[in-house]
Scaffold this active site. Structure first.
Site, mmCIF file in Angstrom:
data_model
loop_
_atom_site.group_PDB
_atom_site.id
_atom_site.type_symbol
_atom_site.label_atom_id
_atom_site.label_comp_id
_atom_site.label_asym_id
_atom_site.label_seq_id
_atom_site.Cartn_x
_atom_site.Cartn_y
_atom_site.Cartn_z
ATOM 1 C CG HIS A 119 -1.938 0.988 1.347
ATOM 2 N ND1 HIS A 119 -1.683 2.312 1.622
ATOM 3 C CD2 HIS A 119 -3.278 0.875 1.207
ATOM 4 C CE1 HIS A 119 -2.837 2.969 1.658
ATOM 5 N NE2 HIS A 119 -3.823 2.131 1.400
ATOM 6 C CG ASP A 196 0.654 -2.264 6.118
ATOM 7 O OD1 ASP A 196 -0.304 -2.379 6.912
ATOM 8 O OD2 ASP A 196 0.555 -1.648 5.041
ATOM 9 C CE LYS A 222 -6.949 -0.195 6.322
ATOM 10 N NZ LYS A 222 -7.759 0.406 5.278
#
Lengths: 404, 141
Positions: A119, A196, A222
């Site tokens: 990302h 991550d 999330k």
């Protein structure tokens, strides 16, 4: 404990209030669970005060709730100590913190190893570090199915490598990174490992000690918690070796006009007033998630992804990005429909009350690797059901009828 | 007014792809990117007396972006920079809810259903902004 998706959905106020909504954008933001909502509300109504500063009873209540959230996050991650949990604003802030604090010790010729699946949040901060410190970035390549190609780790992870920063699971392909060989290669050259975890923690508790990494970052929003909060977990000795990133109140030992000394972690990295209510909400969410029947929930979401992948193959024209098998794979399904632009597909789906994301998903190097500008992405959570897949497929058929 | 942006007029406009392609010898060119969705527009122009003489575009983007580029391909020849800026302002105002009594181009009306979808406004405006940059590039050459 048995698991029923419809029952689970009732624990999410927005979904309970919108039975017509087919929410399949969980990789971007999970819905807020009622435990988090209740914890935030209780805090704001009964404990609201600044933390780590006040000596009055209300402030002590806020302190206790905030530090309890730290313990809850530590437990979810199986961290050795709550002091290894730093509350930040999200994964992006966590990675930027390490890029600045760890990056302070790097020099020209040092290398940071990333992957092409990252990302932008785990790419751009390192590009900025490259500009500041002259370090070189190297990239682990991708296999044709989107998994990281780990066949020749010794080439990118050389003795010049000081840090490997990789995703635990791709936000596009859903591929889960096999971290063990990466950690072994990093340890062999004395490099740190940052993971991550933005896509991983919402699919079950993580054991950072078993992963044997140095830093692990994730976002509250999330993980069915509030927005504006996240966690940087760091192994104690790794955190203690870092200088602070942001300066201000709360992160100091002693301040004089001539200079300052730093507090010990985690406070060294929590300058200013932290996201108190959000952290308390996230702690409540993680505490609730930890007690859920994960094997049954993971089997359920994997089944939904498997069905979607199979049905997409029947529809005219979809091209699929990511591993087709369900081995080491999260329920995130990215695809293109004929030559229809992902945003146009998403707009048609919205008319069917199907919420999915289209675009490059902040992963342009990965998109370039697959030769596409973007993709439609459906990402599942345990509250999703077969009805959500049905609605998505109906919407896709409508998009094909309307736009081709 | 329907808020379904995929009305027949906009589908037809996008599919017309008017002006799509490349020029043999452009006086100026520019590429524009949408940071939101990764859409990319390339505009090429030739000028005559400070006005667009010919233009061509390539769009890797959504249907709304392609429709806006096609409207430009159909109508923008003859505009100078000031007229193009005014037109861009007219499109932005239309997307913001101000309906012109007589749009400068009849094609602009088909973008009205995009109005409630704020995240898509950039898709419509990107070709206009890229054309302005191409015009700048030609005038600076």
């Amino acid at each position: 404990m048995s698991f029923q998706p419809a029952e689970w959905r009732r624990h999410f106020p927005l979904l309970a209030n919108h039975p017509e909504l087919h929410y399949l954008d969980n990789a971007a933001t999970g819905q807020l669970c009622e435990k988090a909502f209740d914890a935030v509300t209780l805090h704001e109504l009964t404990q609201r005060a600044n933390v780590l500063r006040g000596t009055y009873r209300l402030a002590e209540l806020a302190d206790a709730a905030y530090e309890n959230a730290r313990r809850q996050a530590a437990t979810y991650l199986n961290a050795a100590s709550p002091d290894e949990v730093v509350f930040v604003s999200g994964t992006t802030a966590a990675i930027n913190l390490v890029a600045h604090a760890f990056g302070e010790g790097l020099k020209t010729g040092d290398e940071v190893v990333l992957s092409l699946a990252e990302h932008h949040s785990n790419l751009v901060p390192w590009q900025m570090l490259r500009e500041r410190r002259g370090v070189a970035l190297r990239f682990l390549p991708l296999a044709p199915d989107g998994r990281l190609d780990l066949s020749r780790l010794d080439a990118p992870i050389s003795p010049r490598c000081k840090l490997v920063a990789v995703t635990h699971a791709s936000n596009v392909t859903g591929a889960v990174t096999d971290l063990a060989p990466i950690v072994a290669a990093a340890r062999a050259v004395g490099a740190r490992v940052l993971v991550d975890g933005a896509q991983a923690v919402q699919h079950g508790p993580v054991d950072v000690q078993a992963l044997d990494v140095d830093f692990y970052a994730f976002s509250g929003h999330k993980a069915f918690g509030p927005t504006g909060v996240g966690v940087l977990w760091g192994r104690s000795e790794a955190l203690q070796a870092l200088p602070p990133f942001l300066g201000g109140g709360g992160m100091i030992g002693r301040v004089t006009p001539e200079g300052s000394s730093w507090a010990m972690p985690p406070r060294r990295f929590e300058a200013g007033t932290p996201p108190i209510a959000q952290a308390i909400g996230l702690g409540a969410a993680l505490d609730w998630l930890r007690a859920q029947p994960w094997p049954a929930m993971q089997a359920h979401t994997a089944g939904l992804a498997q069905r979607l992948i199979a049905e997409l193959a029947v529809l005219a024209g979809p091209t699929f990005i990511g591993p087709r098998d369900l081995k080491q794979r999260l329920p995130i399904v990215a695809f293109n429909l004929a030559d229809i632009h992902p945003h146009d597909v998403c707009q048609v789906l919205d008319a069917h009350h199907v919420a999915v994301r289209g675009g490059h998903h902040c992963a342009q190097p990965l998109m370039d690797r697959f030769g596409v500008a973007g993709a439609v992405r459906a990402s599942f959570a345990p509250y999703n059901s077969e009805a959500d897949v049905d609605a998505l497929l109906e919407g896709l058929k409508d998009a094909l009828r309307k736009l081709t | 007014m329907s808020d379904d942006p995929y009305q027949q007029a906009i589908l037809d406009l996008a599919r017309s792809a008017d002006g799509a392609g490349r020029l043999a010898a452009p006086d100026g060119l520019a590429s524009g990117d949408s940071p939101l969705c990764g859409d990319r527009v390339r505009m090429e122009v030739t000028l005559q007396g400070g006005r667009i003489d010919a233009l061509a575009h390539e769009v890797k983007g959504c249907l709304l972006c392609r429709a806006a580029a096609a409207a430009i391909g159909r109508r923008a020849a003859g505009l100078d920079a000031a007229q193009l800026a005014a037109l861009r302002g007219e499109v932005a105002a239309l997307l913001a809810g101000q309906v012109p009594t007589a749009p400068s181009w009849p094609e602009l009306k088909c973008f009205e259903p995009v109005r409630p979808h704020r995240n898509r406004h950039g898709c419509v405006l990107l070709p206009f902004d890229t054309l302005a940059a191409a015009l700048d590039s030609a005038q600076g050459a």
